[in-house]
Write a protein that holds these residues in place. Structure first.
Motif, PDB file in Angstrom:
ATOM      1  N   GLU A 152       0.713  -1.349  -0.093  1.00 12.60           N
ATOM      2  CA  GLU A 152      -0.058  -0.081   0.007  1.00 12.60           C
ATOM      3  C   GLU A 152       0.930   1.429  -0.136  1.00 12.60           C
ATOM      4  O   GLU A 152       0.667   2.342  -0.743  1.00 12.60           O
ATOM      5  CB  GLU A 152      -1.139  -0.143   1.175  1.00 12.60           C
ATOM      6  CG  GLU A 152      -2.114  -1.058   1.299  1.00 12.60           C
ATOM      7  CD  GLU A 152      -2.743  -1.119   2.542  1.00 12.60           C
ATOM      8  OE1 GLU A 152      -2.283  -0.194   3.392  1.00 12.60           O
ATOM      9  OE2 GLU A 152      -3.845  -1.928   2.548  1.00 12.60           O
ATOM     10  N   ARG A 153       1.820   1.174   0.815  1.00 10.87           N
ATOM     11  CA  ARG A 153       2.779   2.272   0.634  1.00 10.87           C
ATOM     12  C   ARG A 153       3.503   2.563  -0.453  1.00 10.87           C
ATOM     13  O   ARG A 153       3.601   3.601  -0.983  1.00 10.87           O
ATOM     14  CB  ARG A 153       3.953   1.961   1.963  1.00 10.87           C
ATOM     15  CG  ARG A 153       3.442   2.323   3.290  1.00 10.87           C
ATOM     16  CD  ARG A 153       4.567   2.033   4.117  1.00 10.87           C
ATOM     17  NE  ARG A 153       5.786   2.863   4.360  1.00 10.87           N
ATOM     18  CZ  ARG A 153       6.710   2.708   4.876  1.00 10.87           C
ATOM     19  NH1 ARG A 153       6.756   1.652   5.732  1.00 10.87           N
ATOM     20  NH2 ARG A 153       7.923   3.430   4.585  1.00 10.87           N
ATOM     21  N   ALA A 154       4.040   1.453  -1.159  1.00 10.60           N
ATOM     22  CA  ALA A 154       4.345   1.686  -2.595  1.00 10.60           C
ATOM     23  C   ALA A 154       3.496   2.320  -3.512  1.00 10.60           C
ATOM     24  O   ALA A 154       3.798   3.037  -4.510  1.00 10.60           O
ATOM     25  CB  ALA A 154       5.102   0.082  -2.990  1.00 10.60           C
ATOM     26  N   GLN A 155       2.061   1.706  -3.392  1.00 12.29           N
ATOM     27  CA  GLN A 155       1.145   2.287  -4.272  1.00 12.29           C
ATOM     28  C   GLN A 155       1.076   3.710  -3.891  1.00 12.29           C
ATOM     29  O   GLN A 155       0.953   4.467  -4.915  1.00 12.29           O
ATOM     30  CB  GLN A 155      -0.156   1.334  -4.172  1.00 12.29           C
ATOM     31  CG  GLN A 155      -0.277   0.277  -4.677  1.00 12.29           C
ATOM     32  CD  GLN A 155      -1.753  -0.297  -4.631  1.00 12.29           C
ATOM     33  OE1 GLN A 155      -2.343  -0.259  -3.974  1.00 12.29           O
ATOM     34  NE2 GLN A 155      -2.042  -1.013  -5.803  1.00 12.29           N
ATOM     35  N   ARG A 156       1.009   3.983  -2.708  1.00  3.94           N
ATOM     36  CA  ARG A 156       0.642   5.309  -2.626  1.00  3.94           C
ATOM     37  C   ARG A 156       1.921   6.451  -3.084  1.00  3.94           C
ATOM     38  O   ARG A 156       1.654   7.427  -3.462  1.00  3.94           O
ATOM     39  CB  ARG A 156       0.588   5.776  -0.979  1.00  3.94           C
ATOM     40  CG  ARG A 156      -0.913   5.349  -0.395  1.00  3.94           C
ATOM     41  CD  ARG A 156      -1.133   5.847   0.854  1.00  3.94           C
ATOM     42  NE  ARG A 156       0.224   5.475   1.918  1.00  3.94           N
ATOM     43  CZ  ARG A 156      -0.254   4.251   2.567  1.00  3.94           C
ATOM     44  NH1 ARG A 156      -1.209   3.374   2.646  1.00  3.94           N
ATOM     45  NH2 ARG A 156       0.558   4.006   3.545  1.00  3.94           N
ATOM     46  N   ALA A 157       2.953   5.974  -2.807  1.00  2.00           N
ATOM     47  CA  ALA A 157       4.525   6.532  -2.998  1.00  2.00           C
ATOM     48  C   ALA A 157       4.248   6.814  -4.661  1.00  2.00           C
ATOM     49  O   ALA A 157       4.658   7.622  -5.032  1.00  2.00           O
ATOM     50  CB  ALA A 157       5.618   5.817  -2.571  1.00  2.00           C
ATOM     51  N   ALA A 159       1.732   6.746  -6.502  1.00  2.00           N
ATOM     52  CA  ALA A 159       0.559   7.793  -6.919  1.00  2.00           C
ATOM     53  C   ALA A 159       1.160   9.113  -6.424  1.00  2.00           C
ATOM     54  O   ALA A 159       0.559  10.133  -7.321  1.00  2.00           O
ATOM     55  CB  ALA A 159      -0.918   7.608  -6.169  1.00  2.00           C
ATOM     56  N   GLU A 160       1.788   9.367  -5.400  1.00  2.00           N
ATOM     57  CA  GLU A 160       2.174  10.619  -5.077  1.00  2.00           C
ATOM     58  C   GLU A 160       3.224  10.803  -5.993  1.00  2.00           C
ATOM     59  O   GLU A 160       3.521  12.378  -6.387  1.00  2.00           O
ATOM     60  CB  GLU A 160       2.844  10.607  -3.730  1.00  2.00           C
ATOM     61  CG  GLU A 160       3.401  11.890  -3.060  1.00  2.00           C
ATOM     62  CD  GLU A 160       2.097  12.838  -3.008  1.00  2.00           C
ATOM     63  OE1 GLU A 160       2.292  13.862  -2.766  1.00  2.00           O
ATOM     64  OE2 GLU A 160       1.185  12.449  -2.992  1.00  2.00           O
ATOM     65  N   GLN A 161       4.073  10.370  -6.408  1.00  4.67           N
ATOM     66  CA  GLN A 161       5.177  10.460  -7.574  1.00  4.67           C
ATOM     67  C   GLN A 161       4.606  10.861  -8.768  1.00  4.67           C
ATOM     68  O   GLN A 161       5.059  11.989  -9.556  1.00  4.67           O
ATOM     69  CB  GLN A 161       6.184   9.324  -7.632  1.00  4.67           C
ATOM     70  CG  GLN A 161       7.185   9.695  -8.515  1.00  4.67           C
ATOM     71  CD  GLN A 161       8.160  10.599  -8.175  1.00  4.67           C
ATOM     72  OE1 GLN A 161       8.149  11.074  -6.972  1.00  4.67           O
ATOM     73  NE2 GLN A 161       9.134  10.907  -8.946  1.00  4.67           N
ATOM     74  N   GLY A 162       3.415  10.151  -9.143  1.00  4.34           N
ATOM     75  CA  GLY A 162       3.117  10.469 -10.501  1.00  4.34           C
ATOM     76  C   GLY A 162       2.120  11.950 -10.402  1.00  4.34           C
ATOM     77  O   GLY A 162       2.344  12.709 -11.059  1.00  4.34           O
ATOM     78  N   ARG A 163       1.486  12.236  -9.192  1.00  2.00           N
ATOM     79  CA  ARG A 163       1.119  13.452  -8.868  1.00  2.00           C
ATOM     80  C   ARG A 163       2.032  14.615  -9.046  1.00  2.00           C
ATOM     81  O   ARG A 163       2.117  15.708  -9.652  1.00  2.00           O
ATOM     82  CB  ARG A 163       0.312  13.528  -7.669  1.00  2.00           C
ATOM     83  CG  ARG A 163      -0.514  14.724  -7.428  1.00  2.00           C
ATOM     84  CD  ARG A 163      -1.180  14.849  -6.009  1.00  2.00           C
ATOM     85  NE  ARG A 163      -0.135  14.669  -5.004  1.00  2.00           N
ATOM     86  CZ  ARG A 163       0.623  15.896  -4.553  1.00  2.00           C
ATOM     87  NH1 ARG A 163       0.394  17.095  -5.029  1.00  2.00           N
ATOM     88  NH2 ARG A 163       1.380  15.759  -3.439  1.00  2.00           N
TER      89      ARG A 163
END
Length: 376
Positions: A152-157, A159-163
Motif C-alpha cells: 500500500e505504501r508503494a502504491q501511495r508513493a 501515486a504521489e510521485q505521479g502527482r
C-alpha cells in the motif's frame, strides 16, 4: 480471497481428513465398538469442521476443539484450526483458541490416554505443538500485514510521485506559456506601432510604406509562430517542449533594444555589469523579461517617449534593472490595450528568482526597478 476456493486451504482440509482417517484406523484395536463408531463419526465431523474453518476460522476451530476432547480423531482439525486462527485473527483471539485446544487435549489425555507414551510427555508434546502453531501463525500474520502495508505504501508513493510529476510538468508548462505570452505581447506591440505609423503617416514615401508593411508582415508571422508554441505548451497530449527555441537571456538584450528602436521607440541602454557571462541562466532570462516588459509597457502607455534602461551589478552583489520613461499626456489613450497582468506575472517571476520588483510614478516618470541576487 475466496476462502472456499483457496487451493492451499482445501489441501489443508484434505490433510486433516487423511490424518483423521489414519488415526481412526490406528484406534481400531484399542477402542471398543461404541468408541470406534464415535471415532468414525468424529472423522466425518472433523472434515466438516476443517471446511468450516476456511470461512469461519474461530468457530470452526472451537468446534473441532470440542470434538478433540472426545476423540483423538479431532486432534488434526483442532490443531489446524488453531493455526488458521493465529494466521487470520488478532493475537489475543489466537491465544484464547490455543488455550482452549490445550485444555481439550488435557481432557482427552485423561479420558483416553495414549498407551504408547506417558500422559506427561504426551501433554508436553501437545503444549509444544500448540505453542509452535501459535508462533508460526502469528509470524505469518505479521509478515502478511507487513507485506500488505509495504504494498500500500508503494502504491501511495507511486501515486504521489505521479502527482508530483504531473504538477511539475504543469508548472513548467505555465512558466513557459507565461514566457511565450511576454514574447507574444512584445511582438504584437511592435506590429501595432508599425501599423499605427502606416495609418497616421500616409504621406510617407512608397519605400517607407513598403518597409513598414514588411515589418508588420514579418511581425505577424513571428507572432503566429509564437502563438503556435504557446498552444503547443498547453496541449495535454504534448509530452515535452524540446522543440521550442531557447529562451532569450541577457545576451539578447541589445537585439531587443534594437527592435524597439526600429519601431520608433527611443531607448537608451546603459550596461554597468561586471562579468555578464557569469550571471546564472535563470537570472539572465529574468533580466531579459524585465527589460522586455518595461519596453512593452512604455510602448503601450507612453508611445514615442524616451526610455532609459540601466543594468548595474556584478558577482557577489545584487543586479539592478532600472527602467524609466516619462508619462504620456493625460488625454492620450494607450497605443495597445493591455490586460493588466504583465506586471503581476513579472513580479511573480522575479520573486521566484529570489529577487524583488517595484514600480512607481515619481516626477511624472514611470519607474520600474527589479533586484536579483547574483551569487559570487
Amino acid at each position: 480471497m475466496n476462502e472456499w476456493r483457496s487451493p492451499r486451504l482445501v489441501a489443508v482440509a484434505s490433510v486433516v481428513l487423511g490424518i483423521g482417517a489414519l488415526t481412526a484406523v490406528s484406534l481400531w484395536g484399542q477402542a471398543g465398538g461404541s468408541l470406534f463408531w464415535l471415532d468414525a463419526a468424529a472423522a466425518v465431523v472433523s472434515l466438516l469442521m476443517a471446511l468450516a474453518q476456511l470461512r469461519w476460522p474461530v468457530a470452526g476451530a472451537l468446534a473441532a476443539t470440542l470434538l478433540a476432547a472426545a476423540s483423538p480423531v479431532g486432534t488434526p482439525a483442532a490443531t489446524m484450526g488453531a493455526l488458521q486462527v493465529a494466521q487470520r485473527r488478532r493475537f489475543p483471539v489466537a491465544v484464547a483458541v490455543t488455550a482452549a485446544g490445550m485444555a481439550a487435549h488435557v481432557v482427552q489425555g485423561l479420558w483416553r490416554p495414549n498407551s504408547g507414551i506417558s500422559l506427561g510427555w504426551w501433554l508436553l508434546l501437545i503444549f509444544a505443538a500448540y505453542g509452535a502453531l501459535l508462533g508460526w501463525g502469528a509470524l505469518a500474520r505479521s509478515r502478511r500485514a507487513l507485506l500488505r502495508s509495504l504494498y500500500e505504501r508503494a502504491q501511495r508513493a507511486e501515486a504521489e510521485q505521479g502527482r508530483r510529476i504531473a504538477e511539475a510538468r504543469m508548472a513548467e508548462r505555465r512558466t513557459l506559456a507565461r514566457e511565450m505570452h511576454d514574447v507574444l505581447a512584445h511582438r504584437l506591440s511592435l506590429v501595432a506601432t508599425h501599423a499605427g505609423a502606416l495609418e497616421y503617416r500616409p504621406d510617407s514615401s512608397p519605400d517607407q510604406l513598403a518597409q513598414a508593411a514588411g515589418v508588420v508582415r514579418a511581425g505577424v508571422h513571428q507572432a503566429l509562430e509564437e502563438l503556435r508554441q504557446v498552444i503547443g505548451l498547453l496541449r495535454e497530449e504534448d509530452d515535452g517542449h524540446d522543440d521550442l527555441e531557447p529562451q532569450p537571456t541577457l545576451a539578447d538584450l541589445p537585439r531587443l533594444v534594437a527592435e524597439a528602436r526600429e519601431a520608433g521607440q527611443p531607448v537608451r541602454l546603459r550596461e554597468e555589469v561586471t562579468d555578464a557571462a557569469a550571471l546564472p541562466a535563470a537570472a539572465a532570462r529574468t533580466v531579459y523579461r524585465v527589460a522586455q516588459e518595461g519596453l512593452t509597457n512604455a510602448r503601450k502607455h507612453a508611445p514615442g517617449r524616451p526610455v532609459e534602461v540601466l543594468l548595474h551589478g556584478g558577482p557577489g552583489a545584487r543586479l539592478l534593472i532600472d527602467i524609466r520613461n516619462p508619462l504620456a499626456a493625460a488625454e492620450s489613450a494607450p497605443a495597445v490595450p493591455g490586460g493588466g497582468l504583465g506586471l503581476v506575472g513579472l513580479t511573480e517571476r522575479v520573486r521566484l528568482a529570489g529577487g524583488q520588483l517595484d514600480h512607481q510614478i515619481t516626477d511624472r516618470q514611470f519607474r520600474l526597478q527589479a533586484w536579483l541576487p547574483w551569487p559570487a
